[in-house]
Design an enzyme around this catalytic site. Structure first.
Site, PDB file in Angstrom:
ATOM      1  N   GLU A   1      15.594  -2.173   9.752  1.00 51.81           N
ATOM      2  CA  GLU A   1      14.199  -1.893   9.445  1.00 51.81           C
ATOM      3  C   GLU A   1      13.670  -0.877  10.447  1.00 51.81           C
ATOM      4  O   GLU A   1      13.799  -1.055  11.658  1.00 51.81           O
ATOM      5  CB  GLU A   1      13.378  -3.184   9.504  1.00 51.81           C
ATOM      6  CG  GLU A   1      11.876  -2.999   9.543  1.00 51.81           C
ATOM      7  CD  GLU A   1      11.326  -2.212   8.351  1.00 51.81           C
ATOM      8  OE1 GLU A   1      10.377  -1.414   8.570  1.00 51.81           O
ATOM      9  OE2 GLU A   1      11.834  -2.369   7.232  1.00 51.81           O
ATOM     10  N   GLN A   2      13.067   0.204   9.957  1.00 53.71           N
ATOM     11  CA  GLN A   2      12.635   1.267  10.853  1.00 53.71           C
ATOM     12  C   GLN A   2      11.403   0.911  11.675  1.00 53.71           C
ATOM     13  O   GLN A   2      11.197   1.439  12.760  1.00 53.71           O
ATOM     14  CB  GLN A   2      12.380   2.545  10.076  1.00 53.71           C
ATOM     15  CG  GLN A   2      11.221   2.493   9.117  1.00 53.71           C
ATOM     16  CD  GLN A   2      10.974   3.830   8.431  1.00 53.71           C
ATOM     17  OE1 GLN A   2      11.526   4.860   8.819  1.00 53.71           O
ATOM     18  NE2 GLN A   2      10.138   3.821   7.406  1.00 53.71           N
TER      19      GLN A   2
ATOM     20  N   ARG B   1       1.255  -9.939  -1.152  1.00 50.82           N
ATOM     21  CA  ARG B   1       2.544  -9.287  -0.893  1.00 50.82           C
ATOM     22  C   ARG B   1       3.159  -9.758   0.428  1.00 50.82           C
ATOM     23  O   ARG B   1       4.368 -10.015   0.512  1.00 50.82           O
ATOM     24  CB  ARG B   1       2.348  -7.766  -0.879  1.00 50.82           C
ATOM     25  CG  ARG B   1       3.628  -6.982  -0.684  1.00 50.82           C
ATOM     26  CD  ARG B   1       3.340  -5.483  -0.701  1.00 50.82           C
ATOM     27  NE  ARG B   1       2.975  -5.020  -2.015  1.00 50.82           N
ATOM     28  CZ  ARG B   1       3.838  -4.587  -2.925  1.00 50.82           C
ATOM     29  NH1 ARG B   1       5.132  -4.585  -2.659  1.00 50.82           N
ATOM     30  NH2 ARG B   1       3.425  -4.165  -4.101  1.00 50.82           N
TER      31      ARG B   1
ATOM     32  N   TYR C   1      -8.009 -10.350  -9.112  1.00 52.32           N
ATOM     33  CA  TYR C   1      -7.516 -11.713  -9.344  1.00 52.32           C
ATOM     34  C   TYR C   1      -7.483 -12.462  -8.017  1.00 52.32           C
ATOM     35  O   TYR C   1      -7.442 -11.854  -6.951  1.00 52.32           O
ATOM     36  CB  TYR C   1      -6.120 -11.705  -9.984  1.00 52.32           C
ATOM     37  CG  TYR C   1      -5.086 -10.828  -9.331  1.00 52.32           C
ATOM     38  CD1 TYR C   1      -4.361 -11.252  -8.204  1.00 52.32           C
ATOM     39  CD2 TYR C   1      -4.798  -9.563  -9.846  1.00 52.32           C
ATOM     40  CE1 TYR C   1      -3.393 -10.451  -7.627  1.00 52.32           C
ATOM     41  CE2 TYR C   1      -3.836  -8.752  -9.278  1.00 52.32           C
ATOM     42  CZ  TYR C   1      -3.129  -9.198  -8.170  1.00 52.32           C
ATOM     43  OH  TYR C   1      -2.180  -8.396  -7.596  1.00 52.32           O
TER      44      TYR C   1
ATOM     45  N   ASP D   1      12.784   0.492  -5.198  1.00 48.98           N
ATOM     46  CA  ASP D   1      12.106   1.786  -5.322  1.00 48.98           C
ATOM     47  C   ASP D   1      12.996   2.962  -4.953  1.00 48.98           C
ATOM     48  O   ASP D   1      12.753   4.084  -5.405  1.00 48.98           O
ATOM     49  CB  ASP D   1      10.853   1.809  -4.446  1.00 48.98           C
ATOM     50  CG  ASP D   1       9.693   1.068  -5.065  1.00 48.98           C
ATOM     51  OD1 ASP D   1       9.797   0.675  -6.242  1.00 48.98           O
ATOM     52  OD2 ASP D   1       8.667   0.872  -4.374  1.00 48.98           O
TER      53      ASP D   1
END
Length: 397
Positions: free
Chosen positions: A34-35, A108, A217, A294
């Site tokens: 992970e950067q 998220r 929501y 992605d």
């Protein structure tokens, strides 16, 4: 299973951690690079269709997700200028009856935390921060990954889950920069006590208008209220965490119904991001290197499937490695072949739904009349092919 592999996953977002968990659960040694200086997730709420809950069940994560998710009773689309209901679809028991799995929404960061905790519970998964991939070189026996600080990390294979702006994709696919849609999204989260009762809704609600829409929501069992406002703009900054221009936001929604303008007025600070995707491709693997999420198939958010398709990718990738019994190159090609048409369909359908949400003139009137008639497969019903999901143990039957 064949002999366990030593694998590198580039990227510690939801897709990268999902891949690390799936591969680690299968017994492989996985190193996540992970950067950033810490594992975390930027963003607000995301929607989780039944196809994604099918994956959670397969992975044994349903309880962990359900503890922090919210399960709305329905989803609705309203006309942002007139306030009329275009379509409302019941969820809850209806989703369970149709698909065997629920429809939920989640913060998220909470979903990211579920996968992070699952990875930390596996002794064969190593989580590294401040480890930005600069380049890679592969040979017949493995892949050598060069980090930005000059360190080399060796593995049998590399899975690139480094997002929309993937450096690894450029080496594998070589299709340049992402496609800019011309729309930007502003996101914010309110506490429940800051939302007046007449503005609150338990549903997932989309207010559609000409080149604009607002989605809202609840989150975290109804403790929070998620808002995402989308509109066409020629001004943008690349990235996910830029502060928005409230004057432009107000101007774009000036013709909206009063409750929409009142709701937008409750937000003092907005974060914005640019909506981008890419043309679907059928080839995103190169020998011992493959793409995921992605990095492989970035999509616009109009179907709320970006994270979900990345999780499906991770499950299918694990199945491909098991099916190929350790033959990495064969497994990566099987994985790609099993995924590209489904993810490509989601990419293209998301663009189409963006046109539906943002329709004007005759297109808007036709949309409203068709959906309100009840004779058309609108929204939830029209996406059965997507929400049915995949059968992880039967992908390669």
């Amino acid at each position: 299973m064949a002999q366990p592999l030593n694998l590198i996953v580039a990227g510690g977002g939801i897709g990268g951690l999902a891949a690390a968990f799936v591969l680690g659960r299968d017994g492989h040694a996985v190193t996540v690079l992970e950067q950033s200086a810490a594992f975390g997730e930027i963003g607000a709420g995301i929607q989780l269709g039944p196809n994604i809950f099918r994956m959670f069940e397969y992975l044994g994560l349903t309880d962990a997700v359900s503890r922090v998710a919210y399960f709305p009773p329905g989803m609705a689309m309203n006309d942002v200028r007139t306030g009329e209901i275009v379509v409302r679809v019941p969820l809850g028991d209806t989703a369970l009856a149709a698909y065997g799995f629920p429809y939920g929404v989640i913060y998220r960061a909470d979903l990211h935390q579920v996968f992070l905790a699952a990875c930390r519970a596996l002794p064969n998964v190593t989580l590294r921060t401040s480890s930005k991939v600069d380049s890679f070189v592969q040979d017949a026996s493995g892949v050598n990954v060069r980090l930005a600080g000059g360190e080399d990390v060796r593995a049998d294979a590399l899975v690139a889950a480094d997002g929309l702006w993937s450096r690894i994709r450029e080496a594998v696919v070589g299709d340049g920069k992402p496609r800019i849609s011309g729309h930007i999204a502003y996101r914010a989260v309110l506490r429940r006590e800051d939302v007046p009762s007449h503005l609150w809704s338990d549903d997932v609600v989309l207010w559609g208008g000409e080149k604009t829409h607002l989605v809202h929501y609840p989150l975290r069992r109804g403790e929070l209220f998620n808002l995402v406002a989308v509109f066409h703009s020629n001004k943008y900054d690349e990235g996910w965490n830029t502060f928005g221009d409230t004057a432009e936001l107000d101007d774009r929604f000036a013709q909206a119904v009063p409750q929409v303008r009142e709701l937008l007025g409750k937000i003092e600070t907005w974060k914005m991001w640019v909506l981008c995707d890419r043309e679907p491709v059928s080839h995103w693997s190169d020998r011992r290197v493959t793409l995921l999420g992605d990095a492989a198939h970035p999509m616009l958010q109009y179907l709320a499937q970006g994270a979900g398709q990345a999780i499906e990718d991770a499950v299918v990738l694990g199945a491909a490695l098991r099916h190929a019994r350790g033959d990495i190159e064969a497994a990566f090609l099987k994985y790609q072949q099993a995924r590209y048409l489904r993810t490509g369909r989601v990419q293209l359908t998301a663009r189409f739904y963006g046109d539906i949400y943002h329709a004007s003139g005759v297109a808007r009137e036709l949309r409203n009349r068709m959906f309100q008639s009840g004779r058309e497969s609108a929204g939830f019903a029209g996406l059965k092919w997507m929400y049915d999901g995949i059968e992880p143990d039967r992908v390669f039957d």
